[in-house]
Write an enzyme that holds these catalytic residues in place. Structure first.
Site, short mmCIF file in Angstrom:
data_model
loop_
_atom_site.label_atom_id
_atom_site.label_comp_id
_atom_site.label_asym_id
_atom_site.label_seq_id
_atom_site.Cartn_x
_atom_site.Cartn_y
_atom_site.Cartn_z
CB SER A 98 -0.96 -0.06 1.20
OG SER A 98 -1.94 0.93 1.13
CG HIS A 123 -4.38 -1.88 -1.83
ND1 HIS A 123 -4.79 -2.61 -0.75
CD2 HIS A 123 -3.81 -0.76 -1.30
CE1 HIS A 123 -4.49 -1.98 0.37
NE2 HIS A 123 -3.90 -0.86 0.05
#
Length: 196
Positions: A98, A123
């Site tokens: 992330s 993501h």
């Protein structure tokens, strides 16, 4: 409570004890271990500014082992990496997921690394909303704006199209160190530290 080791250094003036992170900072090494939050970001930003003041020409080595965290905290680190004069080399040990992956890809071009068994995951930003319908609409609009901004930067960092990054970040997308090199997140997989 986490354990922080101390090291003892002998000099002509005697012995001096440092916590390991302070000792690493002397060698221009900053560690991001754990979640990216406001307190962690403030500490990392302060260390980067300190190292720039010490020597604006010498590289800073930013080691990342992080599951990600708060977008605004990560952007504070990202903006500082770009604001200061020294190049910031990024090295993934363990995982960069992330916001951790975003920061890894944001190191100086040619100086972004991962160890062989590191995992990198990208993501879209996560968020939750509660409150009145109008407040939820405002929060939804903001998270979509953040998603576009992060995708544009990640596309630039990785030399990918925004469309590809949008598709690849739609769900959790895990990569090995070698796969992240092919994707453009890093420049090199480090097998052994050079003996320079």
């Amino acid at each position: 409570m986490s354990y922080i080791p101390y090291v003892v250094e002998k000099t002509a003036r005697g012995e001096r004890s440092y916590d390991i992170y302070s000792r690493l900072l002397k060698d221009r090494i900053i560690m991001l271990s754990g979640e990216v939050n406001d307190a962690v970001a403030s500490s990392i930003v302060a260390q980067m500014l300190f190292l720039e003041a010490e020597d604006p020409e010498k590289d800073i080595y930013f080691y990342i082992n992080s599951p990600g965290g708060v977008v605004t905290a990560g952007m504070a680190i990202y903006d500082t990496m770009n604001y200061i004069r020294p190049d910031v080399a990024t090295i993934c040990v363990g995982q960069a997921a992330s916001m951790g992956a975003f920061l890894l890809s944001s190191g100086a071009k040619g100086k972004r690394y991962a160890l062989p068994h590191a995992r990198i995951m990208i993501h879209q930003p996560l968020g939750g909303a509660q409150g009145q319908a109008t407040d939820i609409a405002i929060q939804a609009k903001e998270i979509l704006r953040m998603k576009e901004e992060l995708n544009a930067i990640l596309a630039k960092n990785c030399s990918q199209s925004i469309k590809k990054v949008e598709k690849d970040t739609d769900r959790d997308n895990f990569m090995s160190a070698e796969e992240s090199k092919e994707y453009g997140m890093i420049d090199e997989v480090l097998l052994k530290k050079s003996k320079e």
